[in-house]
Design a protein around this motif. Structure first.
Motif, PDB file in Angstrom:
ATOM      1  N   SER A   1      -8.346  -2.672   3.079  1.00 27.98           N
ATOM      2  CA  SER A   1      -8.673  -1.616   2.113  1.00 27.98           C
ATOM      3  C   SER A   1      -8.303  -1.998   0.681  1.00 27.98           C
ATOM      4  O   SER A   1      -8.593  -1.235  -0.243  1.00 27.98           O
ATOM      5  N   TYR A   2      -7.676  -3.159   0.500  1.00 26.77           N
ATOM      6  CA  TYR A   2      -7.174  -3.538  -0.825  1.00 26.77           C
ATOM      7  C   TYR A   2      -7.724  -4.886  -1.292  1.00 26.77           C
ATOM      8  O   TYR A   2      -7.042  -5.649  -1.973  1.00 26.77           O
TER       9      TYR A   2
ATOM     10  N   SER B   1      -4.671  -5.201   5.196  1.00 24.48           N
ATOM     11  CA  SER B   1      -5.010  -5.200   3.775  1.00 24.48           C
ATOM     12  C   SER B   1      -6.500  -5.116   3.486  1.00 24.48           C
ATOM     13  O   SER B   1      -6.928  -5.336   2.355  1.00 24.48           O
TER      14      SER B   1
ATOM     15  N   GLY C   1       0.853  -1.188   0.000  1.00 22.70           N
ATOM     16  CA  GLY C   1       0.000   0.000   0.000  1.00 22.70           C
ATOM     17  C   GLY C   1       0.881   1.227   0.000  1.00 22.70           C
ATOM     18  O   GLY C   1       1.771   1.359  -0.846  1.00 22.70           O
ATOM     19  N   ARG C   2       0.658   2.114   0.937  1.00 23.16           N
ATOM     20  CA  ARG C   2       1.529   3.283   1.054  1.00 23.16           C
ATOM     21  C   ARG C   2       2.941   2.859   1.432  1.00 23.16           C
ATOM     22  O   ARG C   2       3.914   3.533   1.108  1.00 23.16           O
ATOM     23  N   THR C   3       3.042   1.731   2.136  1.00 18.69           N
ATOM     24  CA  THR C   3       4.343   1.140   2.420  1.00 18.69           C
ATOM     25  C   THR C   3       4.545  -0.030   1.471  1.00 18.69           C
ATOM     26  O   THR C   3       3.734  -0.960   1.452  1.00 18.69           O
ATOM     27  N   PRO C   4       5.597  -0.015   0.655  1.00 19.62           N
ATOM     28  CA  PRO C   4       5.774  -1.068  -0.358  1.00 19.62           C
ATOM     29  C   PRO C   4       6.154  -2.404   0.253  1.00 19.62           C
ATOM     30  O   PRO C   4       6.559  -2.498   1.413  1.00 19.62           O
TER      31      PRO C   4
ATOM     32  N   LYS D   1     -11.548  -2.042   8.154  1.00 18.40           N
ATOM     33  CA  LYS D   1     -10.217  -2.018   8.764  1.00 18.40           C
ATOM     34  C   LYS D   1     -10.177  -2.994   9.929  1.00 18.40           C
ATOM     35  O   LYS D   1     -11.185  -3.616  10.273  1.00 18.40           O
TER      36      LYS D   1
END
Length: 259
Positions: A167-168, A165, A140-143, A219
Motif C-alpha cells: 500500500s506504500y 508494504s 505505516g500505522r505501525t512505526p 496486498k
C-alpha cells in the motif's frame, strides 16, 4: 504444551512434516485467518477439531482460547503464516504463556520470502553481487525505528525483501531512490507466493507503483529489490575446479593446446 506452528508460505504441501503431524493431532487450532491458506486446515485437521480465526480476535482472546484448551488437556496449535519468527507477533504470546506457566514449542515454517525466491527462480546471495539480505517493511500505522528506514538500508545496495508494504509503493520508491538504488535497479513483486493464484511481476525500482497497479496487486505481496534479479554474477568458488576446501582438493590445470 502449545505448539506455535509455521504454516508455510501458502501451498498446502509446504508445511513441514512436523507441522502437519501436529495439526492432525490438534483438538484446538487458532490460525491467522488473514494469511494462512484455509485449505491447510481442511487438509490436515481432524473433523472434530475446534478452529478459531485470530484475524477477528484480540491477543487476550487468543490467549484465553489457547490456555483454556491446554489446561483442559487438549492438543493445541497456534498456526501462523510462513515462519512465526517473521512478523508473527509471537513474542508477546510467548511472554504471556510464560507468565501463565504454560509450556510451548515453536515449529519453523517456510517463509514467504523463500517462496518468493522460488517463484522468481532466483538466488538472493550471488557472488560479486550481494551476500546480504535485508528483510524489512515500510513504516505505516505501525512505526519503524528511524535507523531501520528503507533509505538507510538501501544505501548498502544489498538484496532487499520488503514485507507488508504494497500500500506504500510510492513512498517505498522514493526511499529506495534516496538511499542509493537507481531507477533501473531490478525489482519484482510477488503476489501470494506459492499459492494457486500466485503472480510474479518483473520491473525496476522506478516503476514499482505502476507494476502493482497494472496487475491489480494491492496486498499480500512481497517487493524484492536488487541486482540479484539481473544477469551478471560471479561463479561460486565452492564448486570451482581450481578451489580447494575441506572436502576437495583443487584440480591442477593441464597443458593447453597452445603449450
Amino acid at each position: 504444551m502449545i505448539h506455535i506452528v509455521g504454516a508455510g508460505s501458502g501451498a498446502v504441501d509446504l508445511i513441514t512434516v512436523r507441522g502437519a503431524r501436529l495439526l492432525g493431532e490438534a483438538d484446538t487450532v487458532v490460525y491467522a485467518g488473514s494469511l494462512v491458506n484455509p485449505n491447510i486446515l481442511t487438509t490436515y485437521t481432524k473433523p472434530d477439531c475446534e478452529i478459531y480465526d485470530s484475524a477477528r480476535m484480540t491477543l487476550e482472546e487468543v490467549l484465553q482460547v489457547l490456555i483454556t484448551a491446554e489446561r483442559a488437556g487438549k492438543n493445541v496449535v497456534r498456526l501462523h503464516t510462513g515462519d512465526p519468527c517473521l512478523y508473527g507477533a509471537i513474542r508477546e504470546q510467548m511472554d504471556a504463556l510464560d507468565s501463565a506457566g504454560v509450556s510451548y514449542e515453536v515449529v519453523p515454517g517456510v517463509s514467504s520470502f523463500c517462496g518468493a525466491a522460488a517463484a522468481l527462480q532466483a538466488e538472493y546471495t550471488l557472488p560479486g553481487v550481494s551476500q546480504s539480505v535485508v528483510i524489512t517493511r515500510m513504516a505505516g500505522r505501525t512505526p519503524v525505528p528511524e535507523k531501520e528506514s528503507i533509505s538507510s538500508f538501501a544505501s548498502h545496495g544489498a538484496t532487499m525483501v520488503v514485507f507488508l508494504s504494497t500500500s506504500y509503493l510510492e513512498a517505498l520508491r522514493t526511499q529506495l531512490l534516496e538511499g542509493g538504488y537507481s531507477e533501473e535497479t531490478p525489482a519484482a513483486i510477488v503476489y501470494k507466493a506459492t499459492w494457486p493464484d500466485e503472480k510474479v511481476v518483473h520491473g525496476t525500482v522506478g516503476i514499482l507503483p505502476e507494476m502493482a497497479a497494472k496487475n491489480g496487486i494491492t496486498k499480500t505481496a512481497l517487493i524484492l529489490i536488487g541486482n540479484f534479479l539481473g544477469k551478471a554474477y560471479e561463479r561460486s568458488k565452492l564448486y570451482a575446479p581450481d578451489f580447494s576446501h575441506g572436502y576437495r582438493t583443487a584440480q591442477k590445470k593441464g597443458p593447453s593446446n597452445a603449450d
